[in-house]
Motif scaffolding. Structure first.
Motif, PDB file in Angstrom:
ATOM      1  N   ALA A 162       0.846  -1.476  -0.072  1.00 54.91           N
ATOM      2  CA  ALA A 162       0.019   0.039  -0.057  1.00 54.91           C
ATOM      3  C   ALA A 162       0.983   1.279   0.019  1.00 54.91           C
ATOM      4  O   ALA A 162       0.454   2.302  -0.646  1.00 54.91           O
ATOM      5  CB  ALA A 162      -0.859  -0.113   1.331  1.00 54.91           C
ATOM      6  N   VAL A 163       1.920   1.220   0.846  1.00 58.87           N
ATOM      7  CA  VAL A 163       2.975   2.603   0.649  1.00 58.87           C
ATOM      8  C   VAL A 163       3.690   2.396  -0.547  1.00 58.87           C
ATOM      9  O   VAL A 163       3.732   3.749  -0.941  1.00 58.87           O
ATOM     10  CB  VAL A 163       3.773   2.184   2.120  1.00 58.87           C
ATOM     11  N   ALA A 164       4.046   1.324  -1.128  1.00 52.92           N
ATOM     12  CA  ALA A 164       4.514   1.619  -2.582  1.00 52.92           C
ATOM     13  C   ALA A 164       3.508   2.040  -3.455  1.00 52.92           C
ATOM     14  O   ALA A 164       3.860   2.907  -4.363  1.00 52.92           O
ATOM     15  CB  ALA A 164       4.974   0.113  -2.897  1.00 52.92           C
ATOM     16  N   ARG A 165       2.165   1.762  -3.269  1.00 49.05           N
ATOM     17  CA  ARG A 165       1.340   2.061  -4.535  1.00 49.05           C
ATOM     18  C   ARG A 165       1.082   3.655  -3.998  1.00 49.05           C
ATOM     19  O   ARG A 165       0.856   4.495  -5.162  1.00 49.05           O
ATOM     20  CB  ARG A 165      -0.025   1.436  -4.317  1.00 49.05           C
ATOM     21  N   MET A 166       1.041   3.918  -2.865  1.00 47.13           N
ATOM     22  CA  MET A 166       0.884   5.446  -2.567  1.00 47.13           C
ATOM     23  C   MET A 166       1.864   5.995  -3.143  1.00 47.13           C
ATOM     24  O   MET A 166       1.677   7.340  -3.613  1.00 47.13           O
ATOM     25  CB  MET A 166       0.614   5.560  -1.162  1.00 47.13           C
ATOM     26  N   ALA A 167       3.289   5.918  -2.841  1.00 48.83           N
ATOM     27  CA  ALA A 167       4.304   6.473  -3.431  1.00 48.83           C
ATOM     28  C   ALA A 167       4.092   6.819  -4.857  1.00 48.83           C
ATOM     29  O   ALA A 167       4.547   7.706  -5.492  1.00 48.83           O
ATOM     30  CB  ALA A 167       5.659   5.847  -2.968  1.00 48.83           C
ATOM     31  N   GLY A 168       3.991   5.511  -5.562  1.00 49.62           N
ATOM     32  CA  GLY A 168       3.997   5.395  -7.047  1.00 49.62           C
ATOM     33  C   GLY A 168       2.756   6.663  -7.609  1.00 49.62           C
ATOM     34  O   GLY A 168       3.193   7.129  -8.815  1.00 49.62           O
ATOM     35  N   LEU A 169       1.776   6.679  -6.848  1.00 49.67           N
ATOM     36  CA  LEU A 169       0.520   7.469  -7.200  1.00 49.67           C
ATOM     37  C   LEU A 169       0.925   8.852  -7.241  1.00 49.67           C
ATOM     38  O   LEU A 169       0.579   9.992  -8.056  1.00 49.67           O
ATOM     39  CB  LEU A 169      -0.518   7.246  -6.328  1.00 49.67           C
ATOM     40  N   VAL A 170       1.662   9.189  -6.242  1.00 45.78           N
ATOM     41  CA  VAL A 170       2.252  10.511  -5.867  1.00 45.78           C
ATOM     42  C   VAL A 170       3.201  10.901  -6.732  1.00 45.78           C
ATOM     43  O   VAL A 170       3.159  12.214  -7.257  1.00 45.78           O
ATOM     44  CB  VAL A 170       2.888  10.744  -4.248  1.00 45.78           C
ATOM     45  N   GLU A 171       3.966  10.062  -7.229  1.00 46.70           N
ATOM     46  CA  GLU A 171       4.934  10.483  -8.019  1.00 46.70           C
ATOM     47  C   GLU A 171       4.400  10.478  -9.750  1.00 46.70           C
ATOM     48  O   GLU A 171       4.758  11.497 -10.394  1.00 46.70           O
ATOM     49  CB  GLU A 171       5.901   9.403  -8.316  1.00 46.70           C
ATOM     50  N   PRO A 273       8.516   2.506  -5.383  1.00 47.22           N
ATOM     51  CA  PRO A 273       7.050   2.674  -5.753  1.00 47.22           C
ATOM     52  C   PRO A 273       6.614   1.802  -6.764  1.00 47.22           C
ATOM     53  O   PRO A 273       7.290   1.214  -7.518  1.00 47.22           O
ATOM     54  CB  PRO A 273       7.191   4.217  -6.126  1.00 47.22           C
ATOM     55  N   ALA A 274       5.213   1.488  -6.492  1.00 43.64           N
ATOM     56  CA  ALA A 274       4.668   0.595  -7.568  1.00 43.64           C
ATOM     57  C   ALA A 274       3.685   1.734  -8.382  1.00 43.64           C
ATOM     58  O   ALA A 274       3.088   2.554  -7.909  1.00 43.64           O
ATOM     59  CB  ALA A 274       3.824  -0.499  -6.728  1.00 43.64           C
ATOM     60  N   ARG A 275       3.623   1.322  -9.507  1.00 46.02           N
ATOM     61  CA  ARG A 275       2.868   2.150 -10.531  1.00 46.02           C
ATOM     62  C   ARG A 275       1.492   1.766 -10.637  1.00 46.02           C
ATOM     63  O   ARG A 275       1.109   0.563 -10.531  1.00 46.02           O
ATOM     64  CB  ARG A 275       3.411   2.107 -12.071  1.00 46.02           C
ATOM     65  N   VAL A 276       0.585   2.772 -10.380  1.00 45.75           N
ATOM     66  CA  VAL A 276      -1.042   2.350 -10.356  1.00 45.75           C
ATOM     67  C   VAL A 276      -1.575   3.482 -11.349  1.00 45.75           C
ATOM     68  O   VAL A 276      -1.141   4.457 -11.413  1.00 45.75           O
ATOM     69  CB  VAL A 276      -1.461   2.625  -8.868  1.00 45.75           C
ATOM     70  N   PRO A 277      -2.828   3.171 -12.030  1.00 39.26           N
ATOM     71  CA  PRO A 277      -3.323   4.194 -12.840  1.00 39.26           C
ATOM     72  C   PRO A 277      -3.759   5.097 -12.080  1.00 39.26           C
ATOM     73  O   PRO A 277      -4.397   5.135 -11.108  1.00 39.26           O
ATOM     74  CB  PRO A 277      -4.413   3.267 -13.357  1.00 39.26           C
ATOM     75  N   VAL A 278      -3.564   6.402 -12.539  1.00 44.38           N
ATOM     76  CA  VAL A 278      -4.029   7.653 -12.122  1.00 44.38           C
ATOM     77  C   VAL A 278      -5.089   8.339 -12.905  1.00 44.38           C
ATOM     78  O   VAL A 278      -4.561   8.827 -14.118  1.00 44.38           O
ATOM     79  CB  VAL A 278      -2.858   8.639 -11.826  1.00 44.38           C
TER      80      VAL A 278
END
Length: 283
Positions: A162-171, A273-278
């Motif tokens: 979850a923290v990895a996805r959060m960091a990826g989303l913010v980036e 970070p993990a990349r998630v669709p934004v």
């Protein structure tokens, strides 16, 4: 920025960690050595677990070094897991709802760092928070938005993911708005049983973070230390900067990694970070 500490182990008085070490968090509120700011006087907070599954929180907007209530509480509260944080604002208001740690259910969260360009991307990040969680955001900090993004991205089931996805989303959102290095963070999060501490920044020049040497090793090095003698074998500390200059007592958490603490077991693992669709947000 800020300074913080996280403790897990046998129950101890909070003052033993918050006040008594030679370079305690209270000393750091006036004379931090490794932070961006020497003085951290824009509020403080403590969060601790007692007899209930949900933690208690005490936060205030004044400086920690002069707060008599903080001194009184820490001299009477014993806890097996607690957070303590002193704040240096990066632009958001000095108010109680902006002080760390933040709480939701059984979870505690605290942060040192910033989302660069937060004012420009705040709306888009806020709209990415799960609708059911959004009403629980009380303050105006980037840190609290990060917490609620992580909650909506699966913190309860998979905290590191979850923290990895959060960091990826913010980036992703930051880059979309032309922010070169959106994320700067050392984050601690716990659920009352386990604790995780993350060190990451987009530019790979993260704020300082350290963990304590195992207690058995410290007992051999410092057999006359009252604090070391009282600590249990499973006791672990994670801190923004060491609580003293005792050789061998502290190890740096590596860049782009996280620590997990559970019942005395301590591991360092890589973090990315993990990349998630934004989805795009309209004007």
């Amino acid at each position: 920025m800020c300074r913080w500490l996280a403790y897990s182990g046998s129950p101890i008085l909070l003052e033993d960690i918050v006040y008594k070490p030679s370079h305690s968090l209270i000393e750091q509120s006036l004379h931090a050595k490794l932070g961006v700011e020497t003085t951290n006087g824009d509020g403080f907070g403590i969060g601790w677990y007692g007899h209930r599954s949900t933690p208690a929180v005490f936060r205030d907007v004044g400086p920690a070094w002069s707060n008599r209530n903080l001194r009184e509480l820490t001299s009477h509260i014993r806890s097996r897991m607690f957070f303590a944080h002193i704040r240096a604002s990066t632009g958001s208001a000095t108010q109680q709802t902006n002080c760390h740690p933040f709480r939701y259910g059984r979870w505690l969260w605290m942060h040192n760092g910033m989302i660069d360009g937060f004012s420009a991307i705040r709306r888009e990040l806020a709209l990415a928070v799960a609708p059911a969680l959004f009403p629980s955001i009380e303050g105006s900090t980037d840190s609290e938005v990060m917490f609620f993004l992580a909650l909506g991205l699966g913190l309860a089931e998979d905290p590191p993911g979850a923290v990895a996805r959060m960091a990826g989303l913010v980036e992703e959102v930051g880059w979309r708005h032309g922010v070169e290095h959106p994320v700067q963070m050392t984050v601690a999060v716990c659920d009352g049983t386990r604790m995780w501490a993350f060190r990451y920044s987009t530019e790979h020049r993260s704020r300082s973070l350290f963990h304590s040497t195992d207690i058995e090793g410290l007992k051999e090095l410092y057999p006359d230390s009252p604090l070391v003698r009282r600590a249990s074998e499973e006791a672990r500390l994670v801190v923004s900067e060491p609580l003293g200059d005792v050789p061998g007592a502290w190890n740096e958490v590596p860049e782009s990694s996280y620590a997990v603490v559970e019942h005395g077991r301590y591991e360092i693992r890589p973090f990315a970070p993990a990349r998630v669709p934004v989805p795009a947000v309209g004007a």
